[in-house]
Design a protein around this motif. Sequence first.
Motif, PDB file in Angstrom:
ATOM      1  N   GLY A   1      15.945  27.283  40.314  1.00 57.33           N
ATOM      2  CA  GLY A   1      15.807  25.976  41.524  1.00 57.33           C
ATOM      3  C   GLY A   1      16.978  26.124  42.072  1.00 57.33           C
ATOM      4  O   GLY A   1      18.050  26.882  42.057  1.00 57.33           O
ATOM      5  N   LEU A   2      16.683  25.946  43.496  1.00 55.45           N
ATOM      6  CA  LEU A   2      17.858  25.920  44.310  1.00 55.45           C
ATOM      7  C   LEU A   2      18.346  23.847  45.248  1.00 55.45           C
ATOM      8  O   LEU A   2      17.232  23.916  44.988  1.00 55.45           O
ATOM      9  N   VAL A   3      19.158  23.304  45.520  1.00 58.13           N
ATOM     10  CA  VAL A   3      19.557  22.199  45.434  1.00 58.13           C
ATOM     11  C   VAL A   3      20.761  23.021  46.395  1.00 58.13           C
ATOM     12  O   VAL A   3      21.569  22.800  46.525  1.00 58.13           O
TER      13      VAL A   3
ATOM     14  N   LEU B   1      27.015  33.262  39.990  1.00 56.77           N
ATOM     15  CA  LEU B   1      26.054  33.396  38.957  1.00 56.77           C
ATOM     16  C   LEU B   1      25.844  34.143  37.801  1.00 56.77           C
ATOM     17  O   LEU B   1      25.195  33.597  36.629  1.00 56.77           O
ATOM     18  N   ASP B   2      26.543  35.437  37.720  1.00 59.41           N
ATOM     19  CA  ASP B   2      26.456  36.607  36.278  1.00 59.41           C
ATOM     20  C   ASP B   2      27.073  35.634  35.503  1.00 59.41           C
ATOM     21  O   ASP B   2      27.139  35.449  34.253  1.00 59.41           O
ATOM     22  N   GLU B   3      28.251  35.216  35.790  1.00 61.07           N
ATOM     23  CA  GLU B   3      29.489  34.119  34.822  1.00 61.07           C
ATOM     24  C   GLU B   3      28.175  32.846  34.165  1.00 61.07           C
ATOM     25  O   GLU B   3      28.551  32.610  33.116  1.00 61.07           O
ATOM     26  N   ALA B   4      27.586  32.093  35.101  1.00 57.54           N
ATOM     27  CA  ALA B   4      26.287  31.286  34.603  1.00 57.54           C
ATOM     28  C   ALA B   4      25.566  31.784  33.837  1.00 57.54           C
ATOM     29  O   ALA B   4      25.066  31.156  32.612  1.00 57.54           O
ATOM     30  N   LEU B   5      24.594  32.601  34.079  1.00 57.93           N
ATOM     31  CA  LEU B   5      23.508  33.159  33.408  1.00 57.93           C
ATOM     32  C   LEU B   5      24.308  33.992  32.002  1.00 57.93           C
ATOM     33  O   LEU B   5      23.753  33.472  31.010  1.00 57.93           O
ATOM     34  N   ALA B   6      25.407  34.448  31.940  1.00 60.90           N
ATOM     35  CA  ALA B   6      25.630  34.111  30.477  1.00 60.90           C
ATOM     36  C   ALA B   6      25.965  33.439  29.846  1.00 60.90           C
ATOM     37  O   ALA B   6      25.585  33.657  28.269  1.00 60.90           O
ATOM     38  N   MET B   7      25.771  32.312  30.270  1.00 59.74           N
ATOM     39  CA  MET B   7      25.839  31.616  28.881  1.00 59.74           C
ATOM     40  C   MET B   7      24.422  31.023  28.266  1.00 59.74           C
ATOM     41  O   MET B   7      24.236  29.669  27.794  1.00 59.74           O
ATOM     42  N   GLY B   8      23.605  31.172  28.915  1.00 67.77           N
ATOM     43  CA  GLY B   8      22.128  31.547  28.125  1.00 67.77           C
ATOM     44  C   GLY B   8      21.436  30.817  28.105  1.00 67.77           C
ATOM     45  O   GLY B   8      19.905  29.958  27.895  1.00 67.77           O
ATOM     46  N   ARG B   9      21.201  30.026  29.885  1.00 61.89           N
ATOM     47  CA  ARG B   9      20.510  28.687  29.924  1.00 61.89           C
ATOM     48  C   ARG B   9      20.256  29.053  31.185  1.00 61.89           C
ATOM     49  O   ARG B   9      21.137  29.354  31.975  1.00 61.89           O
ATOM     50  N   PRO B  10      19.181  27.873  31.558  1.00 60.67           N
ATOM     51  CA  PRO B  10      18.885  28.099  33.130  1.00 60.67           C
ATOM     52  C   PRO B  10      19.239  27.679  34.018  1.00 60.67           C
ATOM     53  O   PRO B  10      20.334  27.273  33.928  1.00 60.67           O
ATOM     54  N   VAL B  11      19.879  28.590  34.858  1.00 53.75           N
ATOM     55  CA  VAL B  11      20.736  28.485  35.882  1.00 53.75           C
ATOM     56  C   VAL B  11      19.785  28.235  37.486  1.00 53.75           C
ATOM     57  O   VAL B  11      19.048  28.670  38.003  1.00 53.75           O
ATOM     58  N   PHE B  12      20.730  27.271  37.976  1.00 51.58           N
ATOM     59  CA  PHE B  12      20.505  26.509  39.613  1.00 51.58           C
ATOM     60  C   PHE B  12      21.224  26.598  40.090  1.00 51.58           C
ATOM     61  O   PHE B  12      22.299  26.814  39.737  1.00 51.58           O
ATOM     62  N   ALA B  13      21.369  26.931  41.908  1.00 55.84           N
ATOM     63  CA  ALA B  13      22.325  26.873  42.744  1.00 55.84           C
ATOM     64  C   ALA B  13      22.345  25.953  43.079  1.00 55.84           C
ATOM     65  O   ALA B  13      20.664  25.395  44.156  1.00 55.84           O
ATOM     66  N   GLY B  14      23.395  25.508  44.020  1.00 56.43           N
ATOM     67  CA  GLY B  14      23.660  24.253  45.543  1.00 56.43           C
ATOM     68  C   GLY B  14      24.613  24.954  46.012  1.00 56.43           C
ATOM     69  O   GLY B  14      25.709  25.548  45.117  1.00 56.43           O
ATOM     70  N   GLY B  15      24.010  24.166  47.001  1.00 54.19           N
ATOM     71  CA  GLY B  15      25.361  24.414  48.293  1.00 54.19           C
ATOM     72  C   GLY B  15      25.298  23.443  48.846  1.00 54.19           C
ATOM     73  O   GLY B  15      24.467  22.672  49.207  1.00 54.19           O
ATOM     74  N   LEU B  16      27.134  23.412  49.847  1.00 56.12           N
ATOM     75  CA  LEU B  16      26.869  22.620  51.423  1.00 56.12           C
ATOM     76  C   LEU B  16      26.905  23.447  51.798  1.00 56.12           C
ATOM     77  O   LEU B  16      28.383  24.266  52.316  1.00 56.12           O
TER      78      LEU B  16
ATOM     79  N   SER C   1      23.540  30.148  49.260  1.00 58.06           N
ATOM     80  CA  SER C   1      22.901  30.344  48.135  1.00 58.06           C
ATOM     81  C   SER C   1      21.231  30.760  48.220  1.00 58.06           C
ATOM     82  O   SER C   1      20.507  30.926  47.437  1.00 58.06           O
ATOM     83  N   LEU C   2      20.770  30.368  49.595  1.00 55.90           N
ATOM     84  CA  LEU C   2      19.875  30.786  49.747  1.00 55.90           C
ATOM     85  C   LEU C   2      19.709  32.346  50.054  1.00 55.90           C
ATOM     86  O   LEU C   2      18.365  33.011  50.019  1.00 55.90           O
ATOM     87  N   ARG C   3      20.913  33.301  50.243  1.00 58.58           N
ATOM     88  CA  ARG C   3      20.870  34.614  50.214  1.00 58.58           C
ATOM     89  C   ARG C   3      20.248  34.876  48.972  1.00 58.58           C
ATOM     90  O   ARG C   3      19.960  35.541  48.896  1.00 58.58           O
ATOM     91  N   LEU C   4      21.275  34.243  48.475  1.00 54.43           N
ATOM     92  CA  LEU C   4      20.998  34.299  46.236  1.00 54.43           C
ATOM     93  C   LEU C   4      19.437  34.254  46.019  1.00 54.43           C
ATOM     94  O   LEU C   4      19.531  35.217  45.074  1.00 54.43           O
TER      95      LEU C   4
ATOM     96  N   MET D   1      26.965  25.975  55.234  1.00 50.85           N
ATOM     97  CA  MET D   1      27.459  27.535  54.119  1.00 50.85           C
ATOM     98  C   MET D   1      27.060  27.686  53.321  1.00 50.85           C
ATOM     99  O   MET D   1      26.951  28.753  52.283  1.00 50.85           O
ATOM    100  N   GLY D   2      27.823  26.639  51.952  1.00 51.38           N
ATOM    101  CA  GLY D   2      27.109  26.694  50.236  1.00 51.38           C
ATOM    102  C   GLY D   2      25.499  27.328  50.486  1.00 51.38           C
ATOM    103  O   GLY D   2      25.570  27.989  49.931  1.00 51.38           O
ATOM    104  N   GLY D   3      24.964  26.225  51.433  1.00 52.83           N
ATOM    105  CA  GLY D   3      23.565  26.210  51.549  1.00 52.83           C
ATOM    106  C   GLY D   3      23.202  27.561  51.588  1.00 52.83           C
ATOM    107  O   GLY D   3      21.677  28.328  51.679  1.00 52.83           O
TER     108      GLY D   3
END
Length: 237
Positions: A94-96, A59-74, A81-84, A76-78
């Motif tokens: 948002g979450l997917v 998440l921190d890596e994605a935030l460093a790109m300077g754009r809105p960040v979404f999380a998605g998971g399958l 992502s919910l815990r995140l 356990m990944g879900g």
Amino acid sequence: MVLCHGFTSDPASMRPWGEYLRDAGFNVVAPLLTGHGDTWQVLAKSTWQQWYARLEQALDEALAMGRPVFAGGLSMGGSLSLRLAELRGGDLSGLVLVNPAIYDDKPQGFLAPVLRFVMPSVAAIGSDLNKPDVREQTTSRTPVAAYASLRRLWKVTRPELARVTVPLRIFTSAEDHVVNPRNSAVIRAGVRSKDVESTVLHRSFHVATLDYDAETIFAGSAAFMDRQVTRSRGVHD
């Protein structure tokens, strides 16, 4: 977009989804969770806290790109992502979730912490796919110790679902032999997100990102993120 794979799997199950989003103009980060992508013995030594820490790092890596960040998971990944979203919701747009897991309906599941000493592993849970010619990359066996840790993740995440307020897009297979589809209903009932949209997948089993309905997930998630970004810009303009 931060894409999180499922238990015993690896980012290969996220690759087609990630490539679709990349081609649609989104940045994609798909971390390999600690202990995964190796033998079941290695996975057995990892914990949900380590998996979550790796996702938070992504998440921190994605935030460093300077754009809105979404999380998605399958699966356990879900869950992760919910815990995140519970702990870092302010950093997410948002979450997917695809066949997300939040509770264990297996009657013997509570025995996992004890069983791991006498039964270190059980049969693999991967490749629950309707497509006959596709296989999911997973460990050869399912380590019971790691499964016990996964159950602890659900135990801390489910009671705090009300902390999730970000827009939510859920895709749920009508027939899933790994995660009971009712998990999605529990999540919808528990979160406080005002924007929640659900889609039932009728042609795919658990690993839907590699199954017949994959395109529905990919296109639906891209449209969802486009919509949220547009709304956000409208608010700030």
